[in-house]
Scaffold this active site. Structure first.
Site, PDB file in Angstrom:
ATOM      1  CE  LYS A 197     102.275  65.025  50.443  1.00 28.89           C
ATOM      2  NZ  LYS A 197     101.591  66.314  50.763  1.00 28.89           N
ATOM      3  CG  ASP A 257      90.202  51.351  54.409  1.00 32.18           C
ATOM      4  OD1 ASP A 257      89.953  50.572  53.460  1.00 32.18           O
ATOM      5  OD2 ASP A 257      90.600  50.966  55.512  1.00 32.18           O
TER       6      ASP A 257
END
Ligand code: NAD
Length: 370
Positions: A197, A257
Site C-alpha cells: 500500500k 486465503d
C-alpha cells in the site's frame, strides 16, 4: 549441497486429529520417491500439538526444536482439538507450530493456488476464470504488524480508550522475502508481482523501494507492483494474470486465503514455510497442509490426503531440489483427479467418495504407471 546419495533428514510431526492419518499416507509417497530418486530418507517422527501436551505438558519440546533445526526439512500434519481449547495461549497446540516457525526463522510462507480443471466447478468463481490457474502467493511470515512494537490498549486523558499495533519492516526483512520470490519465480514463469500500500503507508513505499532494488538483480524476471486492495480485486476478476505474488504478513494472510477459495477445496491446499539459505544453499523449511486437524472427521478414514501429499511435493521442489520429481507427483495427482477419484470433501453430490488410503493408493498407482 549434500550429495544426492546422502540420506535426506526429514522430521515428521503428525500432530492431532486427521494429522496422523494424512501424514501416515504421505509417508507411503515419501517412501516411493526415496526409491525413485535413489536417495534414502532418514525419517524421525515425534509429537507436536495436543499429542505433545498430553505426554510432555508442552506443545513442542526443546528436543524436537533441536531436531528440526538440524533436519533438512520438517513435514507437519495439523494440530488442535476441543480437548485443548481451554489451555492458556502459550500452551495451546498451535503454539508448538508458532515456536517452530519462529525458532527456524521461517520468514517466507508459500501458498500455491492451483485449480485442477476437473475441480473448476468447485471454485467460488466461474470455471473459465480459474481453470488451469497456477499462482503462488508468498507471504512474509515473521515480521510486520503481527509482531511490531509498541502494541496495546491505553486510556487517554479524556477517558477514551485507544488500541494500537505497529506495522514495521527492516530493509533486511523485506529484501530476504522479496529475493525468495524472485528466486522461486525463476523456476516458474518469471513474473513477480509485489503487493503493498505504497500510496498510503510508509512501510508500503519502503517495501516498493526495496522490491524495485532487488528486482535489478533479476533482469530475467518481470517485476510489477500492485496495491493490495487492487490485488484483492484482480484475484477475483482475472486471477490467471499472476505468477508469483510477494507481499507482507498482513496482506499475505488475507490474499492467500482469498486465493485459496479460487481452488475449491481445503483438502487440496499445500504450503511451505522457508527460512534463509545456509552456506550449502539449502533453506530451513517446514511443509504442511493449509487445513487444520478437522476433528469432525478425524479417525474415520475420510480425510483428503492430497494437501499433505502435495506439501511433500513442495519439499521435493524446494528442499530436495528435485523439480522433475515434484512435477511427476503433481502430474500423478492431476491424473487421479482426472480419473474422477474423489474423497468426500471433493466428491460430486450423491457420491460417497473414497477413503484416505484409497486416494493414496490411486496416487501411488499413477506414479507406478507413469
Ligand atoms: P479445519 O481445517 O480443521 O477444518 C475445516 C473444515 O474442513 C472441516 O469441516 C473439516 O472436516 C474440513 N477439512 C479440513 N481438512 C480436510 C481434509 N484434509 N479432508 C477433508 N476435509 C477436510 O479447520 P477448523 O475446523 O477451523 O479447525 C479445527 C482444529 O484445527 C482447531 O483446533 C484449529 O485450531 C486447528 N487448526 C490447525 C491448523 C494447523 O495445524 N496449521 C490450521 C487451522 C486450524
Amino acid at each position: 549441497m549434500a550429495a544426492a546419495s546422502e540420506p535426506f533428514r526429514l522430521l515428521v510431526l503428525p500432530g492431532d486429529g486427521i494429522g496422523p492419518e494424512v501424514i501416515g499416507q504421505t509417508l507411503r509417497v515419501v517412501d516411493w520417491f526415496g526409491r525413485f530418486l535413489g536417495r534414502p530418507f532418514a525419517i524421525s517422527q515425534d509429537l507436536v500439538g495436543g499429542a505433545c501436551l498430553d505426554t510432555h505438558g508442552v506443545p513442542v519440546t526443546d528436543a524436537v526444536v533441536e531436531t528440526a533445526l538440524s533436519a533438512d526439512a520438517v513435514l507437519f500434519g495439523a494440530v488442535g482439538g476441543e480437548k485443548w481449547d481451554s489451555q492458556p495461549i502459550h500452551l495451546r497446540p498451535e503454539a508448538g507450530l508458532l515456536r517452530l516457525r519462529k525458532d527456524l526463522d521461517l520468514f517466507a510462507n508459500l501458498r500455491p493456488a492451483i485449480c485442477y480443471p476437473e475441480l473448476a466447478s468447485a471454485s467460488a468463481l466461474r470455471p473459465e476464470l480459474v481453470e488451469g490457474l497456477d499462482i503462488l502467493i508468498i507471504r512474509e511470515l515473521t515480521a510486520g504488524v503481527y509482531f511490531g512494537e509498541p502494541r496495546g490498549v491505553e486510556t487517554l486523558a479524556n477517558g477514551v480508550r485507544r488500541a494500537f499495533d505497529t506495522q514495521a519492516y527492516t530493509s533486511e526483512e523485506v529484501e530476504r522475502v522479496v529475493r525468495a520470490g524472485f528466486d522461486i519465480a525463476r523456476g516458474r514463469n518469471r513474473r513477480v508481482c509485489s503487493v503493498d500500500k505504497a500510496n498510503v503507508m510508509q512501510t508500503g513505499a519502503f517495501w516498493r523501494e526495496i522490491a524495485t532494488a532487488v528486482g535489478r538483480d533479476y533482469p530475467d524476471v518481470e517485476l510489477t507492483h500492485m496495491y493490495a486492495d487492487n490485488c484483492a480485486m484482480q484475484l477475483m476478476r482475472r486471477p490467471k494474470q499472476f505468477d508469483v505474488v510477494v507481499t507482507d504478513n498482513l496482506f499475505g494472510d488475507i490474499l492467500s486465503d482469498a486465493a485459496a477459495m479460487l481452488t475449491g477445496s481445503l483438502g487440496l491446499l499445500p504450503s511451505a514455510s522457508l527460512g534463509a539459505a545456509g552456506p550449502d544453499g539449502v533453506r530451513k523449511a517446514l511443509y504442511e497442509p493449509v487445513h487444520g486437524s478437522a476433528p469432525d472427521i478425524a479417525g474415520r478414514g475420510l480425510a483428503n490426503p492430497l494437501a499433505t501429499i502435495l506439501s511433500f511435493g513442495m519439499c521435493l521442489r524446494h528442499s530436495m531440489r528435485a523439480p522433475e520429481a515434484a512435477d511427476r507427483l503433481e502430474a500423478a495427482v492431476r491424473r487421479v483427479l482426472a480419473r474422477g477419484v474423489r474423497t468426500a470433501d471433493i466428491a460430486r453430490p450423491g457420491e460417497a467418495g473414497v477413503s484416505t488410503t484409497q486416494m493414496t493408493d490411486a496416487v501411488l498407482a499413477e506414479l507406478d504407471a507413469m
